[in-house]
Enzyme design. Structure first.
Site, PDB file in Angstrom:
ATOM      1  N   HIS A 112      -8.063  -0.439  -5.914  1.00  0.00           N
ATOM      2  CA  HIS A 112      -7.431   0.608  -5.180  1.00  0.00           C
ATOM      3  C   HIS A 112      -5.743   0.904  -5.754  1.00  0.00           C
ATOM      4  O   HIS A 112      -5.229   0.082  -6.025  1.00  0.00           O
ATOM      5  CB  HIS A 112      -7.117   0.141  -3.873  1.00  0.00           C
ATOM      6  CG  HIS A 112      -6.764   0.968  -2.886  1.00  0.00           C
ATOM      7  ND1 HIS A 112      -6.571   0.684  -1.597  1.00  0.00           N
ATOM      8  CD2 HIS A 112      -6.505   2.280  -3.156  1.00  0.00           C
ATOM      9  CE1 HIS A 112      -6.148   1.970  -0.870  1.00  0.00           C
ATOM     10  NE2 HIS A 112      -6.074   2.850  -1.663  1.00  0.00           N
TER      11      HIS A 112
ATOM     12  N   TYR B  95      -5.629  -0.089   4.446  1.00  0.00           N
ATOM     13  CA  TYR B  95      -5.524   0.810   5.518  1.00  0.00           C
ATOM     14  C   TYR B  95      -5.120  -0.071   6.992  1.00  0.00           C
ATOM     15  O   TYR B  95      -6.145  -0.564   7.534  1.00  0.00           O
ATOM     16  CB  TYR B  95      -6.689   1.493   5.817  1.00  0.00           C
ATOM     17  CG  TYR B  95      -7.149   2.600   4.650  1.00  0.00           C
ATOM     18  CD1 TYR B  95      -6.003   2.941   3.671  1.00  0.00           C
ATOM     19  CD2 TYR B  95      -8.166   2.920   4.284  1.00  0.00           C
ATOM     20  CE1 TYR B  95      -6.361   3.688   2.728  1.00  0.00           C
ATOM     21  CE2 TYR B  95      -8.642   3.605   3.193  1.00  0.00           C
ATOM     22  CZ  TYR B  95      -7.526   4.176   2.292  1.00  0.00           C
ATOM     23  OH  TYR B  95      -7.756   4.712   1.269  1.00  0.00           O
TER      24      TYR B  95
END
Length: 318
Positions: free
Chosen positions: A120, A56
Site C-alpha cells: 500500500h 482505512y
C-alpha cells in the site's frame, strides 16, 4: 453487471467494485447500520470485488467488513486488502510485518484467505525494500495459500514501472489516474499489458473533485483545479446531469481497466452508481466537459518521497 478478466489471474471482476475506505470514516463520520448495508447492497447489485486496507480507519474498515460479510458464503465475493501503511506516517514493509499483517487482516475479516494483497502506497518508502524484501516475503505467504494474488498500489505512475522492471506482479491498483480529468493510467496501460498485469482503477471522482460534494480537508487540488472542476460540474448541472454520473461512466468505459473501485458508506449511493453504470454515456456532454477540463488535464500532485514521483510541469504548480 459486466465481468472482466483481471490480467492472467483467472479472476473476473465486476466493472464496478466496492471500495471500503468509506467504512473507515476517511471522508465523514458514518452511520454503522448504513455502512454495513452498503456492503450488502453492493454485493446484491453485482459488485463482486471488495477493496480495503488496514490503513482505512486504522483497522475499522476491515473490522466492519468482517461483520458485514459474516454470513455471506466466501465464494460469493472476491476480497482484497493491503499492507505496509498503517497510519499517516507509519509504514512497515518488513518481511516480518508482511506475515503479521496478512494474519491480522484475515482475523479481522473472518476469512481463511485473501484474493488480492497489495503493498500500500509504496511511494512513501525506499522502494528498493519492496523489491528486495517485501515482495519476496509476500510470495512466500502466497505459496501458503493465505493470499491468491499480489501486487502494489500507489499514486505516482513511476512506481509501477520501477517495480515491474525488476519483479513480476499479478495486479496493480492505481487511483485518481483514470478520470475525466486525468488519464495517465491509460497512457501506461500498454506497458502494464506487456507485463501481463491485471489493472484496477480506483477513485473515479478524484476524492470528490468530480462531484458536487465539498472536498475533504486533506485534498491537494489547487485553486485553479478546484475552479475549473466546478465549471465542469456546473456545466453538467445546466444540462440536468450530475457530473458524478459522467465520471463513473467514463471510468468504467475503458476495456483495459478491469474494474473501477468506488465506495460509500451510504447504500443509496451504491445503488445510484450501479444504475449510472447501466446507462449510455452522453458523448456530446462528455466532449464538452473534457474541453472545460482541458487546462487541467493530467494535473496531479505529489505523494511520498520526491524521487518516487512523476515529473510535474510548471503549470501544475499554480
Amino acid at each position: 453487471m459486466e465481468l472482466r478478466p483481471l490480467g492472467q489471474t483467472g479472476l473476473k471482476l465486476s466493472q464496478l467494485s466496492f471500495g471500503a475506505s468509506s467504512l473507515g470514516q476517511e471522508f465523514r463520520s458514518v452511520d454503522l447500520n448504513e455502512a454495513l448495508r452498503s456492503v450488502r447492497t453492493a454485493l446484491d447489485l453485482g459488485m463482486n470485488f471488495i477493496d480495503t486496507s488496514p490503513y482505512y480507519g486504522r483497522g475499522m474498515s476491515e473490522v466492519l467488513l468482517g461483520v458485514a460479510l459474516r454470513d455471506v458464503p466466501r465464494d460469493k465475493y472476491l476480497l482484497g486488502t493491503k499492507l505496509g501503511r498503517y497510519d499517516g506516517a507509519h509504514f512497515d514493509f518488513s518481511a516480518r510485518r508482511v506475515v503479521e499483517s496478512v494474519d491480522i487482516s484475515l482475523h479481522r475479516m473472518g476469512v481463511d484467505y485473501l484474493d488480492i494483497m497489495l503493498c500500500h502506497d509504496i511511494e512513501f518508502v525506499d522502494m528498493r525494500q519492496i523489491i528486495d524484501e517485501t515482495l519476496p516475503a509476500l510470495r512466500k505467504v502466497q505459496q501458503q495459500g493465505k493470499v491468491r494474488f499480489i501486487g502494489i498500489s500507489g499514486y505516482p505512475m513511476n512506481i509501477f514501472r520501477y517495480v515491474l522492471d525488476q519483479q513480476p506482479l499479478d495486479v496493480v491498483l492505481s487511483y485518481n489516474h483514470y478520470t475525466l480529468q486525468n488519464t495517465m493510467l491509460a497512457d501506461l496501460l500498454p506497458y502494464l499489458q506487456s507485463k501481463g498485469v491485471g489493472v484496477m482503477n480506483a477513485a473515479p471522482f478524484s476524492a470528490r473533485l468530480l462531484t458536487r460534494q465539498p472536498l475533504p480537508p486533506w485534498h491537494k487540488a489547487t485553486p485553479e483545479v478546484r475552479a475549473i472542476a466546478k465549471q465542469a460540474a456546473d456545466h453538467c448541472s445546466s444540462r440536468g446531469v450530475d457530473i458524478a454520473q459522467l465520471a463513473v461512466q467514463f471510468s468504467i468505459a475503458h476495456p483495459g481497466m478491469t474494474t473501477c473501485i468506488v465506495g460509500s458508506a451510504n447504500p443509496e449511493n451504491v445503488k445510484k452508481w450501479v444504475e449510472w453504470a447501466g446507462l449510455p454515456i452522453d458523448q456530446q456532454l462528455l466532449s464538452e466537459v473534457q474541453q472545460i477540463l482541458k487546462p487541467i488535464h493530467n494535473w496531479f500532485y505529489t505523494e511520498g518521497r520526491a524521487e518516487n514521483n512523476d515529473q510535474i510541469e510548471v503549470r501544475t504548480q499554480k
